[in-house]
Design a protein around this motif. Structure first.
Motif, PDB file in Angstrom:
ATOM      1  N   ASP A 218       8.496 -17.849 -12.772  1.00  0.00           N
ATOM      2  CA  ASP A 218       7.730 -19.281 -12.830  1.00  0.00           C
ATOM      3  C   ASP A 218       6.503 -19.244 -13.115  1.00  0.00           C
ATOM      4  N   ARG A 219       5.431 -18.616 -13.479  1.00  0.00           N
ATOM      5  CA  ARG A 219       4.301 -18.638 -13.699  1.00  0.00           C
ATOM      6  C   ARG A 219       3.951 -17.895 -15.447  1.00  0.00           C
ATOM      7  N   MET A 220       4.487 -16.988 -15.467  1.00  0.00           N
ATOM      8  CA  MET A 220       4.114 -16.272 -16.164  1.00  0.00           C
ATOM      9  C   MET A 220       4.681 -16.176 -17.976  1.00  0.00           C
ATOM     10  N   PRO A 221       3.853 -16.794 -18.862  1.00  0.00           N
ATOM     11  CA  PRO A 221       3.658 -17.794 -19.866  1.00  0.00           C
ATOM     12  C   PRO A 221       4.546 -16.324 -20.621  1.00  0.00           C
ATOM     13  N   GLY A 222       4.829 -16.952 -22.192  1.00  0.00           N
ATOM     14  CA  GLY A 222       4.927 -15.930 -23.364  1.00  0.00           C
ATOM     15  C   GLY A 222       6.869 -15.337 -23.489  1.00  0.00           C
ATOM     16  N   TYR A 223       7.635 -16.073 -22.278  1.00  0.00           N
ATOM     17  CA  TYR A 223       8.680 -15.082 -22.692  1.00  0.00           C
ATOM     18  C   TYR A 223       9.001 -16.330 -22.982  1.00  0.00           C
ATOM     19  N   ALA A 224      10.866 -15.715 -23.430  1.00  0.00           N
ATOM     20  CA  ALA A 224      11.845 -16.211 -23.630  1.00  0.00           C
ATOM     21  C   ALA A 224      12.921 -16.923 -22.691  1.00  0.00           C
ATOM     22  N   ARG A 225      12.972 -18.469 -23.250  1.00  0.00           N
ATOM     23  CA  ARG A 225      13.787 -19.037 -21.782  1.00  0.00           C
ATOM     24  C   ARG A 225      15.124 -18.033 -21.685  1.00  0.00           C
ATOM     25  N   GLU A 226      16.062 -17.352 -22.497  1.00  0.00           N
ATOM     26  CA  GLU A 226      17.302 -16.703 -22.378  1.00  0.00           C
ATOM     27  C   GLU A 226      16.953 -15.387 -21.474  1.00  0.00           C
ATOM     28  N   LEU A 227      15.754 -14.962 -21.184  1.00  0.00           N
ATOM     29  CA  LEU A 227      15.569 -13.799 -21.194  1.00  0.00           C
ATOM     30  C   LEU A 227      14.736 -14.071 -19.674  1.00  0.00           C
ATOM     31  N   ARG A 228      14.726 -15.136 -18.858  1.00  0.00           N
ATOM     32  CA  ARG A 228      13.655 -15.736 -17.978  1.00  0.00           C
ATOM     33  C   ARG A 228      15.210 -16.524 -17.476  1.00  0.00           C
ATOM     34  N   GLU A 229      15.960 -16.976 -17.405  1.00  0.00           N
ATOM     35  CA  GLU A 229      17.293 -17.118 -16.976  1.00  0.00           C
ATOM     36  C   GLU A 229      18.100 -16.237 -16.451  1.00  0.00           C
ATOM     37  N   TRP A 230      17.842 -14.539 -17.034  1.00  0.00           N
ATOM     38  CA  TRP A 230      18.505 -13.830 -16.883  1.00  0.00           C
ATOM     39  C   TRP A 230      17.838 -13.284 -15.360  1.00  0.00           C
ATOM     40  N   ALA A 231      16.427 -13.563 -15.185  1.00  0.00           N
ATOM     41  CA  ALA A 231      15.903 -12.617 -14.040  1.00  0.00           C
ATOM     42  C   ALA A 231      15.751 -13.889 -12.943  1.00  0.00           C
ATOM     43  N   PHE A 232      16.452 -15.258 -13.188  1.00  0.00           N
ATOM     44  CA  PHE A 232      16.477 -15.986 -12.163  1.00  0.00           C
ATOM     45  C   PHE A 232      17.897 -15.486 -11.700  1.00  0.00           C
ATOM     46  N   ALA A 233      18.518 -15.254 -12.604  1.00  0.00           N
ATOM     47  CA  ALA A 233      19.782 -14.985 -11.857  1.00  0.00           C
ATOM     48  C   ALA A 233      20.015 -13.968 -10.707  1.00  0.00           C
TER      49      ALA A 233
END
Length: 652
Positions: A218-233
């Motif tokens: 949540d504080r790491m810049p530069g990664y695509a939204r889809e990749l972040r959503e997978w990680a948060f799930a």
């Protein structure tokens, strides 16, 4: 009993080939009260098998027994077998280090031994996969030798050294191999020194490779939204597992991160570990070779040690652990290995697959993350469900992502909004490149003894790639042509730049049509934009340079595909894929003439646009020469506000 099944007695240290001569005793250090190697194995076996079953294995009366023993890891198999060799059982060792270690081999040995009235004990860290199938199917007892806990270690210290200290942690030997544990019981060591040595070894083995400064996603810049959503799930699932609200087998806990070099796959893994609040252990094939002699059994044991370390760290507190398998494509696709090396690599790959397989190994709490630059080279068996469940692409960051990365690595000295105009000019750059620009800009400012400024960042991007004034002017005209024609045909311009980076002298970033399935008029617009750089050079400079090679290649490929692949020409005849249609130009004169004439018509149309809007081309080019880049909105205002050139004979 075959050679593959015949282990050496683990207690026979004098048989080791690497012992050159015994070390003389100085007579001053007292010896251990008893052998730590033997006592540790007896404690582990006694806990798993029990006294009653061990007594039966030591006698030959009654019906012969079949026992399957699951070892804590591959390195424990040989020592465990040593305990059963002291009974009247025939012991079979399978640690995955030879190509004969599979369920199809050794079944005749088992059946023959039973027919002769012998007990049979099989020892393996993956019994169902590696022990003879006859043994596992006929087993009277299936036991698991657990990795030693604090209670076992306290007893071992008491037996071998003396009274153990109080409050020995339960995870004192987390991640340690059999030999790691035994090595702490040195001659002359006190109980406290043994505990300290074990704790230090465990800390080193299970050391988390996540840096303290690595922020969560949540504080790491530069990664695509889809990749972040997978990680948060995944983080939500892991939290539910910790609360005992979900079973681990219901969680998709493995992923391959695939993408070009420099896109931040390993950094994402570290940030994911921080997000999940778990330790991370990183390993790779190169590490397995680099930390061993390179022999098959030692490489397999190094790989197994990484998995055991992750399992031990995951059990510690029940929080989980992330295991990163970097450079995953270093494990070759078995279909592509030559015959000379097939047996060696097949054994290693098969062992790894069994370790990865959630159906045959204990992976509870272990999040598996593989990283590769070449996902297409992976063995198909690696990326099936149950091993690596999902492939996530880690691509190049967009302009906003680049701006966030630059700002992050400048420690907030410049905000993302401050650097966004420059980030827009560097489309296709990696996060690693953006981070390096930020560090170089800060270093320039420190050297000059002042605060960092925008010009420092520009200099960092263009460092080592400065152009001559003449080349700078040609590049500016070329990129201005792309921008002007792009606006005219309806493209949204994001940035125009001549800030050279590597082999790229300049770039124009624009948003193309949203659909993947373009009609002929949109394809022609796309080709017109591609040809605009060359057209601008011809109109403004009176000649074309060789800078448009990639533009011409792409334009030719698009027109060839429109006629030969997409069915958008004069007929519906399919001549092959886009690549095949492009190749056809070389061999088919009629098709070559068709594509050439179409390109010629589009080039004429492009020249007309550039001649009409030459003032806009030159205005954008002048701005590029002066400051290196033009923002998209400014470029569009120039095009829409500049007076067109009315040439003689033009009746508009």
């Amino acid at each position: 009993m075959t050679d593959d099944d015949r282990p050496d007695d683990s207690d026979d240290d004098d048989s080791r080939n690497d012992v050159v001569a015994p070390c003389p005793s100085d007579g001053r250090k007292k010896r251990l009260k008893t052998s730590a190697r033997r006592e540790l194995i007896d404690l582990i076996v006694g806990q798993a098998v029990g006294a009653s079953l061990m007594r039966r294995l030591k006698t030959l009366t009654g019906r012969p027994l079949v026992v399957s023993v699951k070892a804590p890891g591959a390195d424990w198999c040989k020592p465990l077998v040593g305990a059963f060799l002291r009974t009247n059982a025939m012991a079979i060792l399978r640690d995955g280090s030879t190509k004969g270690d599979n369920a199809e081999k050794g079944n005749d040995v088992v059946s023959e031994a039973l027919s002769e009235g012998k007990h049979v004990v099989g020892v393996s860290h993956l019994p169902e996969a590696l022990l003879p199938a006859t043994l596992t199917r006929a087993a009277d007892a299936r036991v698991e030798a657990k990795h030693p806990d604090g209670k076992i270690i306290r007893r071992l210290i008491s037996m071998c050294v003396g009274r153990p200290p109080k409050n020995i942690p339960e995870d004192i030997v987390a991640g340690l191999s059999f030999d790691d544990i035994v090595s702490a019981f040195r001659r002359g060591a006190t109980p406290s020194q043994v505990v300290a040595a074990l704790a230090a070894a465990s800390s080193a083995k299970c050391r988390v490779s996540v840096e303290d400064s690595t922020p969560p996603l949540d504080r790491m810049p530069g990664y695509a939204r889809e990749l972040r959503e997978w990680a948060f799930a995944l983080a939500e699932d892991v939290d539910a597992w910790r609360r005992h609200e979900r079973e681990w087998r219901s969680i998709s806990s493995s992923v391959v991160l695939a993408g070009p070099p420099g896109t931040g796959k390993s950094l994402f893994a570290r940030s994911l570990a921080a997000t999940l609040k778990v330790p991370m252990i990183a390993t790779s094939v190169a590490q397995w070779f680099g930390t061993t002699a390179g022999y098959l059994d030692s490489v397999i044991k190094a790989a197994d040690a990484a998995f055991e370390g992750a399992r031990a760290a995951a059990r510690n507190g029940g929080t989980g652990c992330l295991l990163l398998l970097d450079e995953l494509d270093a494990i070759p696709n078995r279909n592509n290995v030559d015959d000379r090396h097939a047996a060696w690599w097949t054994t290693l790959t098969t062992g790894l697959l069994l370790r990865l397989d959630s159906a045959t190994s204990d992976r509870e709490g272990v999040i598996l993350v593989g990283a590769t630059n070449h996902v297409e080279n992976l063995d198909p068996a690696l990326i099936r469900p149950g091993r690596f469940d999902k492939i996530q692409v880690v691509g190049f960051p967009d302009s906003v992502g680049l701006a966030e990365i630059i700002s992050f690595h400048m420690d907030g000295a410049m905000s993302p909004a401050d650097v966004l105009p420059l980030a827009r000019t560097q489309a296709g750059s990696t996060g690693a490149e953006a981070a390096q620009w930020a560090k170089d800009a800060l270093r320039r400012a420190r050297t000059a003894g002042r605060n960092v400024c925008f010009d420092d960042l520009v200099a960092a991007i263009t460092s080592g790639a400065e152009m001559s004034p003449g080349d700078r002017r040609v590049t500016a005209i070329h990129e201005a042509g792309h921008a002007v024609v792009g606006v005219v045909v309806g493209r949204r311009i994001e940035a125009v730049s001549i800030l050279s980076k590597g082999s790229t002298a300049g770039a124009t970033s624009m948003r193309r049509a949203g659909s993947c399935f373009l009609p002929m008029d949109d394809i022609e617009k796309e080709v017109t934009v591609l040809l605009a750089g060359r057209a601008a050079e011809m109109v403004v400079l009176g000649r074309a340079s060789g800078s448009a090679e990639s533009d011409i290649r792409e334009a030719t490929s698009l027109v060839a595909a429109a006629h030969g692949s997409f069915g958008l020409g004069d007929d519906l005849l399919y001549r092959g894929s886009r690549e095949k249609a492009t190749e056809l130009i070389t061999f088919d004169p009629a098709f070559r003439r068709l594509v050439s004439e179409h390109l010629g018509r589009l080039m004429d149309a492009t020249l007309d646009i550039v001649r009409r809007d030459r003032a806009a081309v030159e205005a954008i080019a002048d701005a590029l020469v002066e400051r290196g880049y033009v923002e998209g909105d400014d470029a569009e205002r120039i095009v829409k506000g500049a007076a067109p050139i009315i040439e003689k004979g033009d009746t508009r």
